[in-house]
Design an enzyme around this catalytic site. Structure first.
Site, PDB file in Angstrom:
ATOM      1  CD  GLN A  26      -1.445  -0.188   3.613  1.00  0.00           C
ATOM      2  OE1 GLN A  26      -2.289  -1.068   3.480  1.00  0.00           O
ATOM      3  NE2 GLN A  26      -1.378   0.574   4.681  1.00  0.00           N
ATOM      4  N   GLY A  27       0.374   2.246  -0.658  1.00  0.00           N
ATOM      5  CA  GLY A  27       1.113   3.490  -0.747  1.00  0.00           C
ATOM      6  C   GLY A  27       0.172   4.659  -0.539  1.00  0.00           C
ATOM      7  CE1 TYR A  28      -1.849   5.425   4.148  1.00  0.00           C
ATOM      8  CE2 TYR A  28       0.177   4.208   3.814  1.00  0.00           C
ATOM      9  CZ  TYR A  28      -1.062   4.320   4.395  1.00  0.00           C
ATOM     10  OH  TYR A  28      -1.532   3.328   5.220  1.00  0.00           O
ATOM     11  CB  ILE A  29      -2.261   9.405  -3.181  1.00  0.00           C
ATOM     12  CG1 ILE A  29      -2.154   8.135  -4.036  1.00  0.00           C
ATOM     13  CG2 ILE A  29      -2.415  10.646  -4.034  1.00  0.00           C
ATOM     14  CD1 ILE A  29      -3.432   7.782  -4.776  1.00  0.00           C
TER      15      ILE A  29
END
Length: 152
Positions: A26-29
């Protein structure tokens, strides 16, 4: 927007994990408030918006295509988490244990979601649950993704 009622703990003891977990990236925009993240779990892709912090948070999660995930993924550089997620039974309910990899290797957390604040307040954690970190900013995935494991 839906509501998430969740308590989070460090894993402090020996917990028996199922033989198979689900790999999660998961990655955070947008890692602020609201936080916006994209996640891939075993071929399923989502975008999620969360608001607030602590026990009760706003949450809306929407399925996206693999192509949409791939297009958004580069925007998360420098704010990503890799982990394997295991589902375990705890006192008639379910918890998820996250075993982190990469820069967060060695960290293990467990989260339990509840239908109400009263149910969350009444939950008695098993002995292998460690310190509760619900609402502790340093142990939120958005913070872990950017700054690593807290040194406190």
């Amino acid at each position: 927007m839906g509501t998430e009622i969740e308590r989070k703990f460090l894993v402090d003891g020996d917990c028996r994990l199922p033989s198979e977990g689900r790999p999660v990236v998961q990655g955070y925009i947008a890692p602020g408030d609201p936080e916006v993240r994209v996640r891939s779990v075993g071929g399923t892709h989502t975008i999620c918006v969360k608001t607030g912090s602590g026990l009760v948070r706003g949450e809306t999660e929407v399925a996206i295509s693999a192509e949409q995930f791939a297009a958004l993924w580069p925007t998360t550089a420098g704010a990503r988490v890799e982990k394997t997620r295991f589902t375990v039974d705890v006192g008639g309910g379910e918890a998820v244990v996250d075993v982190y990899a990469g820069a967060l290797a060695g960290l293990r957390t467990v989260e339990v979601e509840f239908a109400s604040v009263e149910a969350a307040d009444g939950f008695a954690p098993p002995a292998w649950f460690g310190r509760e970190v619900t609402g502790v900013e340093g142990y939120g995935n958005r913070h872990l993704a950017r700054y690593g494991i807290p040194t406190e």
